[in-house]
Every structure is written in structure tokens, then in C-alpha cells.
Design a protein around this motif. Sequence first.
Motif, PDB file in Angstrom:
ATOM      1  N   VAL A  15      -1.311  -4.054  -3.446  1.00 10.58           N
ATOM      2  CA  VAL A  15      -0.220  -5.105  -3.131  1.00 10.58           C
ATOM      3  C   VAL A  15       0.144  -5.129  -1.823  1.00 10.58           C
ATOM      4  N   PRO A  16       0.821  -5.991  -1.096  1.00 13.48           N
ATOM      5  CA  PRO A  16       1.294  -6.209   0.204  1.00 13.48           C
ATOM      6  C   PRO A  16       2.455  -5.124   0.120  1.00 13.48           C
ATOM      7  N   ALA A  17       2.539  -4.206   1.186  1.00 10.96           N
ATOM      8  CA  ALA A  17       3.498  -3.306   1.390  1.00 10.96           C
ATOM      9  C   ALA A  17       5.406  -3.794   0.924  1.00 10.96           C
ATOM     10  N   ARG A  18       5.500  -4.881   1.446  1.00  8.94           N
ATOM     11  CA  ARG A  18       6.871  -5.379   1.443  1.00  8.94           C
ATOM     12  C   ARG A  18       7.247  -5.512  -0.271  1.00  8.94           C
ATOM     13  N   GLU A  19       6.145  -6.208  -1.044  1.00 13.81           N
ATOM     14  CA  GLU A  19       6.745  -6.381  -2.631  1.00 13.81           C
ATOM     15  C   GLU A  19       6.502  -5.124  -3.022  1.00 13.81           C
ATOM     16  N   GLY A  20       5.421  -4.134  -2.836  1.00 13.14           N
ATOM     17  CA  GLY A  20       5.214  -2.930  -3.450  1.00 13.14           C
ATOM     18  C   GLY A  20       6.354  -2.174  -3.286  1.00 13.14           C
ATOM     19  N   LEU A  21       6.945  -1.942  -2.100  1.00 11.56           N
ATOM     20  CA  LEU A  21       8.146  -1.186  -2.075  1.00 11.56           C
ATOM     21  C   LEU A  21       9.075  -1.474  -2.901  1.00 11.56           C
ATOM     22  N   GLU A  22       9.593  -2.852  -2.852  1.00 10.28           N
ATOM     23  CA  GLU A  22      10.587  -3.201  -3.817  1.00 10.28           C
ATOM     24  C   GLU A  22      10.039  -3.092  -5.284  1.00 10.28           C
ATOM     25  N   ALA A  23       8.990  -3.156  -5.686  1.00 14.54           N
ATOM     26  CA  ALA A  23       8.475  -2.605  -7.091  1.00 14.54           C
ATOM     27  C   ALA A  23       8.751  -1.339  -7.383  1.00 14.54           C
ATOM     28  N   VAL A  24       8.320  -0.394  -6.325  1.00 17.12           N
ATOM     29  CA  VAL A  24       8.619   0.893  -6.544  1.00 17.12           C
ATOM     30  C   VAL A  24       9.764   1.172  -6.878  1.00 17.12           C
TER      31      VAL A  24
END
Length: 120
Positions: A15-24
Amino acid sequence: MADTGEAAPCDLVTVPAREGLEAVDILRLRHGVGPVLHDRTGDTLGFIVPPGTAERWDLPGSACTQTYAGSRRGALPPVTGTGWLVPPDRAVRQATEPDRLRAALNEAVSMLAAVDRCRP
């Protein structure tokens, strides 16, 4: 495939990093997260998920592919040009549960859209 631990079949949701960091962050707070990769340029994150996920993964803006990953301490990332954001030995789970990942990614996209709408 590079790995110093036992390599087991798994799938990788990218996934794109921005969305991925929030999901983490969402997963860490609620359910726990499995190992997570980052690419060296900081553009994408990859979540290790159970094998077979790629066959039914259909979330727009993401991709899911089959791979192999080590689960022991010191295991090298299964994808060249990546590093561990959440290494296997620090992950709460061996893999992130796909339905929980999907829900966290949807929530992350919604939160980021709300933030973007608030910016002048």
C-alpha cells in the motif's frame, strides 16, 4: 529470496506509505500487527498476511502478491530493496489478519481524506 530464518509461504499486501503508516498505528492500538516492510524510498509499505490472501484480495489502491518470509529474529526481508518497519521478532503476530488490515486501511484512507479536507 533472502532470509536467514525459516522461510514460510505468505502473501504481501503493498500500500502507499501514508495510508500504510496510519493502518500500522490503528492495528497496533487495536489488534496487533504482523511484520511490515518499507521500501527504501519510503513510497510503500508491505504487510505480511497469511498465504492465500492474494487469491481474494480486492482492495483498490493496494496489491497482494505471494512471497516467502522468515519468522525468526534476524530474518531478512523477503523483497529486495526493502527493510523491516515492524520486524518479525517485534510483531505481535506472525501475519496481519486480512480482514483487520482491510478495515484499518479503509479507516486510514477516511481519516487522511478528512485531514486533507481541513487543510486550507
